[in-house]
Motif scaffolding. Structure first.
Motif, PDB file in Angstrom:
ATOM      1  N   LEU A   1      33.575  38.084  36.833  1.00 59.99           N
ATOM      2  CA  LEU A   1      34.887  38.575  36.459  1.00 59.99           C
ATOM      3  C   LEU A   1      35.127  37.768  34.771  1.00 59.99           C
ATOM      4  O   LEU A   1      35.403  38.377  33.846  1.00 59.99           O
ATOM      5  CB  LEU A   1      35.924  38.424  37.124  1.00 59.99           C
TER       6      LEU A   1
ATOM      7  N   PRO B   1      34.566  43.632  38.732  1.00 58.36           N
ATOM      8  CA  PRO B   1      33.442  42.735  39.336  1.00 58.36           C
ATOM      9  C   PRO B   1      34.042  42.235  40.810  1.00 58.36           C
ATOM     10  O   PRO B   1      35.531  42.019  40.783  1.00 58.36           O
ATOM     11  CB  PRO B   1      33.243  41.407  38.373  1.00 58.36           C
ATOM     12  N   SER B   2      33.369  41.849  41.673  1.00 54.54           N
ATOM     13  CA  SER B   2      34.088  41.368  42.833  1.00 54.54           C
ATOM     14  C   SER B   2      33.821  39.665  42.923  1.00 54.54           C
ATOM     15  O   SER B   2      34.190  39.089  43.907  1.00 54.54           O
ATOM     16  CB  SER B   2      33.696  42.257  44.033  1.00 54.54           C
ATOM     17  N   ARG B   3      33.051  39.195  41.949  1.00 52.19           N
ATOM     18  CA  ARG B   3      32.877  37.577  41.967  1.00 52.19           C
ATOM     19  C   ARG B   3      33.295  37.013  40.785  1.00 52.19           C
ATOM     20  O   ARG B   3      33.532  37.856  39.738  1.00 52.19           O
ATOM     21  CB  ARG B   3      31.229  37.434  42.093  1.00 52.19           C
ATOM     22  N   ALA B   4      34.011  35.951  41.090  1.00 50.73           N
ATOM     23  CA  ALA B   4      34.802  35.176  40.124  1.00 50.73           C
ATOM     24  C   ALA B   4      34.084  34.970  38.908  1.00 50.73           C
ATOM     25  O   ALA B   4      34.431  35.337  37.759  1.00 50.73           O
ATOM     26  CB  ALA B   4      35.373  34.034  40.747  1.00 50.73           C
ATOM     27  N   HIS B   5      32.894  34.197  38.720  1.00 46.65           N
ATOM     28  CA  HIS B   5      31.933  34.224  37.891  1.00 46.65           C
ATOM     29  C   HIS B   5      31.668  35.698  36.792  1.00 46.65           C
ATOM     30  O   HIS B   5      31.672  35.526  35.611  1.00 46.65           O
ATOM     31  CB  HIS B   5      30.877  33.436  38.034  1.00 46.65           C
TER      32      HIS B   5
ATOM     33  N   PHE C   1      44.033  41.025  42.303  1.00 47.39           N
ATOM     34  CA  PHE C   1      43.283  41.103  41.026  1.00 47.39           C
ATOM     35  C   PHE C   1      43.976  40.373  39.851  1.00 47.39           C
ATOM     36  O   PHE C   1      43.163  39.563  39.030  1.00 47.39           O
ATOM     37  CB  PHE C   1      42.852  42.414  40.666  1.00 47.39           C
TER      38      PHE C   1
ATOM     39  N   GLU D   1      33.180  46.257  51.080  1.00 46.13           N
ATOM     40  CA  GLU D   1      33.168  46.665  49.684  1.00 46.13           C
ATOM     41  C   GLU D   1      32.333  47.658  49.230  1.00 46.13           C
ATOM     42  O   GLU D   1      32.183  48.853  48.809  1.00 46.13           O
ATOM     43  CB  GLU D   1      33.308  45.629  48.502  1.00 46.13           C
TER      44      GLU D   1
ATOM     45  N   ASP E   1      36.451  33.920  46.443  1.00 43.91           N
ATOM     46  CA  ASP E   1      35.321  33.337  45.674  1.00 43.91           C
ATOM     47  C   ASP E   1      36.075  32.157  44.752  1.00 43.91           C
ATOM     48  O   ASP E   1      35.331  31.072  44.599  1.00 43.91           O
ATOM     49  CB  ASP E   1      34.831  34.454  44.681  1.00 43.91           C
ATOM     50  N   LEU E   2      37.374  32.294  44.335  1.00 43.01           N
ATOM     51  CA  LEU E   2      37.883  31.306  43.397  1.00 43.01           C
ATOM     52  C   LEU E   2      38.110  30.189  44.432  1.00 43.01           C
ATOM     53  O   LEU E   2      37.873  28.909  44.000  1.00 43.01           O
ATOM     54  CB  LEU E   2      39.316  31.991  43.124  1.00 43.01           C
TER      55      LEU E   2
ATOM     56  N   ALA F   1      43.489  36.715  40.234  1.00 42.48           N
ATOM     57  CA  ALA F   1      42.086  36.091  40.083  1.00 42.48           C
ATOM     58  C   ALA F   1      41.911  36.337  38.438  1.00 42.48           C
ATOM     59  O   ALA F   1      41.290  35.426  37.867  1.00 42.48           O
ATOM     60  CB  ALA F   1      41.236  37.187  40.548  1.00 42.48           C
TER      61      ALA F   1
ATOM     62  N   LEU G   1      37.757  39.495  47.896  1.00 46.45           N
ATOM     63  CA  LEU G   1      36.537  38.848  47.574  1.00 46.45           C
ATOM     64  C   LEU G   1      36.864  37.944  46.327  1.00 46.45           C
ATOM     65  O   LEU G   1      36.322  36.791  46.393  1.00 46.45           O
ATOM     66  CB  LEU G   1      35.587  39.869  46.894  1.00 46.45           C
ATOM     67  N   LEU G   2      37.538  38.383  45.256  1.00 46.51           N
ATOM     68  CA  LEU G   2      37.839  37.457  44.050  1.00 46.51           C
ATOM     69  C   LEU G   2      38.644  36.032  44.486  1.00 46.51           C
ATOM     70  O   LEU G   2      38.208  35.083  44.073  1.00 46.51           O
ATOM     71  CB  LEU G   2      38.426  38.336  43.039  1.00 46.51           C
ATOM     72  N   THR G   3      39.481  36.269  45.442  1.00 46.31           N
ATOM     73  CA  THR G   3      40.291  35.133  45.867  1.00 46.31           C
ATOM     74  C   THR G   3      39.548  34.347  46.654  1.00 46.31           C
ATOM     75  O   THR G   3      39.359  33.052  46.440  1.00 46.31           O
ATOM     76  CB  THR G   3      41.539  35.771  46.526  1.00 46.31           C
TER      77      THR G   3
ATOM     78  N   ASN H   1      38.372  44.021  47.083  1.00 48.90           N
ATOM     79  CA  ASN H   1      38.052  43.494  45.895  1.00 48.90           C
ATOM     80  C   ASN H   1      38.783  42.207  45.604  1.00 48.90           C
ATOM     81  O   ASN H   1      38.202  41.059  45.068  1.00 48.90           O
ATOM     82  CB  ASN H   1      38.186  44.566  44.744  1.00 48.90           C
ATOM     83  N   ALA H   2      40.046  42.231  45.811  1.00 47.78           N
ATOM     84  CA  ALA H   2      41.026  41.030  45.525  1.00 47.78           C
ATOM     85  C   ALA H   2      40.542  39.989  46.427  1.00 47.78           C
ATOM     86  O   ALA H   2      40.866  38.864  46.152  1.00 47.78           O
ATOM     87  CB  ALA H   2      42.407  41.604  45.555  1.00 47.78           C
TER      88      ALA H   2
ATOM     89  N   GLN I   1      34.996  28.142  44.715  1.00 51.84           N
ATOM     90  CA  GLN I   1      34.491  27.497  43.360  1.00 51.84           C
ATOM     91  C   GLN I   1      35.270  26.109  43.420  1.00 51.84           C
ATOM     92  O   GLN I   1      34.837  25.051  43.055  1.00 51.84           O
ATOM     93  CB  GLN I   1      34.696  28.406  42.398  1.00 51.84           C
ATOM     94  N   ARG I   2      36.657  26.478  43.654  1.00 47.84           N
ATOM     95  CA  ARG I   2      37.688  25.442  43.327  1.00 47.84           C
ATOM     96  C   ARG I   2      37.368  24.237  44.330  1.00 47.84           C
ATOM     97  O   ARG I   2      37.425  23.156  44.168  1.00 47.84           O
ATOM     98  CB  ARG I   2      39.034  25.852  43.508  1.00 47.84           C
TER      99      ARG I   2
ATOM    100  N   THR J   1      43.868  33.260  36.744  1.00 49.76           N
ATOM    101  CA  THR J   1      43.172  32.216  37.130  1.00 49.76           C
ATOM    102  C   THR J   1      41.614  31.931  36.341  1.00 49.76           C
ATOM    103  O   THR J   1      41.653  30.817  35.951  1.00 49.76           O
ATOM    104  CB  THR J   1      42.499  32.084  38.638  1.00 49.76           C
ATOM    105  N   VAL J   2      40.656  32.933  36.243  1.00 51.40           N
ATOM    106  CA  VAL J   2      39.508  32.683  35.664  1.00 51.40           C
ATOM    107  C   VAL J   2      39.748  32.401  33.981  1.00 51.40           C
ATOM    108  O   VAL J   2      39.054  31.744  33.439  1.00 51.40           O
ATOM    109  CB  VAL J   2      38.562  33.818  35.754  1.00 51.40           C
TER     110      VAL J   2
END
Lengths: 143, 449
Positions: A121, A115-119, A16, B274, B245-246, A19, B241-243, B238-239, B249-250, A22-23
């Motif tokens: 977050l 949130p579990s999505r980067a955008h 987390f 989740e 997702d990053l 992430a 998913l975030l990773t 959750n982490a 995107q990248r 990064t964002v």
């Protein structure tokens, strides 16, 4: 002189923290991370090894930390005249009303489910920052 | 003499018990003397009893016993005073016998049984009283000796009278004493058995209570453990998913279609996990929440659930009709969850644009019946029983809504079932005749006693 906007993200999950770094890093913030409540307090109170730590524009604090919960951290901040003004966003895995109430009662400015999505977050952080941090700290304004 | 067993028994008795026993015995003495007087009065013409000569003695003894009964607190604790009192009565009885006709009225000797039995009741020496009676009788024989000789009863026969009295009274004493001992032993055995059983029952009860406490503690420990594990699992998912997702995107442009597909799959799987963890946490929370029951207006609860679901309802242009919902006795936020989960389930399976959900209620045999009916894809027959089990879902390929699989964790209906059952109700899927799905919840209408 450039002055980055510092943010402290406190979560025991490195994924987390990564992430978040990064964002927010993409938006020009300088993100510092801590994994426990005590580490976060040491950072904010500028105790070793954080003697030269900058004062963050806002703090993102996980509700459940291994050593203490968010309200306990918030109460410590509240007792410190120099730190009580820093806006704190508490994030949690679940949207439980009593957790939110406890966090807000201890001084949290907002409470959000992680949130579990980067955008999402990024949106959450930026919205919080726009609402609660000082406009002069905006990265866009830096020289 | 009192035996050891009796000694134990009387030492077990409290002084209050002794006093009450002494008082009862004195009252029985008074009643016995009254009966004896009645017999004498009734048979005075047959046996030529001089009633006037004995009535004062009888009256005196009866009065004495009544006074003794009234004053039992003061003297009842002392064995010696009881003995003196009984010995006095024994000699007066001999005096009465003398007045009634003397030794010749030998049949009346049986009255001696009366103080002997009382002595046993008092727990004092029956043989002592038996020999006081014998001595009194011997004195009686001696006093009447000359008269006896006049009617032809010689000294040797007079001695034989006294010896016979000695034998009769002591035999009576032995018999009374043994009989009482046996009764006492029987009572003691029963008492011991009762005490033993009581001890056993107490031990078993204590064990049961301890087991119940241990079980509850284990259950709580287990719940806390599962809760902690579930909570701790959510963070890493959750982490992930975030990773992922990053990464998407990248490198969206740099990834080939296959890698993008695989990445999408990671995100989908992690998101489903989740959701499942979130629902599980919800389940723990809602089922362990303790709430005071109250009257819950189902119409208001349904209104709130529809409001929460409004974005989803609007997105699918789904109409919701609510009819005649009564109130029900229960835990408000749990019942609200039942309605919310059933509505949430319904909206997932109705077709976009023409979905209809009907919430209706009524009373039936003291139960509130709530039905949530939709015109969705329905639940195939084989799954209707297991659909309420934890994590059980109709396989995605068997429940496509307009070609799309429906997300879900298989927790929501289990939550419904758990809540309904803790309220003493039932939930079922039972609208087979029509297309779509119909859930029926039955709840006791009022407080369950």
């Amino acid at each position: 002189m450039t002055r980055a906007t510092n943010v402290l993200v406190v979560d025991d999950n490195p994924g987390f923290n990564h992430a978040a770094r990064t964002v927010l890093g993409n938006d020009g913030f300088l993100v510092h991370t801590a994994e426990t409540g005590h580490e976060a307090l040491a950072f904010l109170e500028r105790r070793p090894p954080f003697k030269d730590a900058p004062r963050p524009a806002f703090v993102v604090l996980d509700f459940h930390l291994p050593d203490m919960d968010a309200p306990a951290v918030l109460r410590r901040l509240h007792d410190d005249a120099g730190l009580q003004a820093i806006p704190v966003l508490v994030v949690s895995q679940a949207d439980w009303a009593e957790d939110e109430a406890a966090a807000r009662a201890a001084g949290a400015r907002d409470f959000r489910v992680k949130p579990s999505r980067a955008h999402a977050l990024r949106d959450t952080f930026l919205e919080f920052w726009r609402t609660h941090a000082h406009a002069t700290d905006r990265p866009a304004d830096r020289g | 003499m009192p035996t050891d067993a009796e000694g134990d028994a009387s030492s077990v008795l409290s002084s209050v018990d002794v006093i009450s026993r002494v008082r009862t015995a004195a009252l029985i003495g008074a009643a016995g003397l009254t009966t004896y007087l009645g017999f004498v009065a009734a048979t005075r013409r047959v046996f030529l009893f001089p009633l006037a000569a004995v009535v004062p003695l009888f009256a005196g003894l009866i009065l004495l016993n009544l006074i003794l009964a009234l004053t039992a607190e003061w003297w009842g604790g002392r064995r010696r005073s009881i003995f003196i009192q009984l010995a006095f009565q024994a000699t007066v009885i001999m005096l009465i016998l003398h007045r009634l006709g003397g030794v010749m009225m030998g049949a009346l000797l049986v009255t001696g049984a009366f103080p002997i039995i009382l002595a046993e009741m008092f727990g004092i020496s029956v043989f002592g009283i038996a020999n006081v009676l014998t001595a009194s009788y011997a004195v009686l024989v001696y006093v009447e000796s000359s008269q006896l000789r006049e009617v032809g009863i010689g000294i040797d026969q007079q001695v034989a009278f006294a010896v016979m009295a000695f034998l009769v009274f002591n035999w009576l004493a032995i018999y009374t004493n043994r009989y009482s001992q046996q009764l006492g032993r029987l009572a003691e055995n029963l008492r011991q058995k009762v005490a033993e059983r009581t001890r056993e029952l107490t031990t078993v009860n204590q064990q049961l209570a301890a087991n119940a406490r241990a079980l509850q503690a284990k259950q709580e420990e287990f719940r806390d453990f599962v809760y902690a594990v579930t909570h701790d699992l959510k963070g890493p998912v959750n982490a992930i998913l975030l990773t992922a997702d990053l990464l998407t995107q990248r490198n969206l442009a740099g990834l080939d279609a296959e890698s993008r597909g695989e990445l999408d799959r990671i995100v989908r799987l992690a998101a489903a996990t989740e959701d499942m963890i979130r629902d599980l946490l919800d389940l723990f929370r809602i089922t362990s929440l303790s709430e005071d029951p109250e009257w819950v207006e189902l119409s208001r609860v349904t209104e709130a659930a529809v409001e929460t679901l409004r974005p989803k309802l609007l997105a699918k242009h789904t109409r919701v009709e609510v009819n005649g919902l009564p109130r029900v006795w229960g835990q408000p936020s749990k019942l609200a969850r039942v309605v919310a989960n059933l509505l949430d389930n319904a909206v997932k399976y109705v077709p976009a644009g023409r979905g209809r959900i009907e919430v209706a209620g009524g009373l039936e045999n003291g139960h509130v019946v709530l039905t949530v009916r939709d015109n969705g894809i329905g639940i195939p027959e084989p799954y209707r029983h297991s659909i309420f089990d934890l994590f059980v879902r109709v396989p995605p390929e068997e429940q496509l809504v307009e070609g799309e699989t429906v997300p879900g964790s298989g927790v929501g209906l289990n939550v419904v079932k758990r809540i309904v059952e803790t309220h003493g109700g039932t939930v079922s899927v039972d609208c087979a005749a029509r297309a779509g799905t119909c859930f029926t919840v039955r709840l006791p209408a009022g407080p369950v006693s």
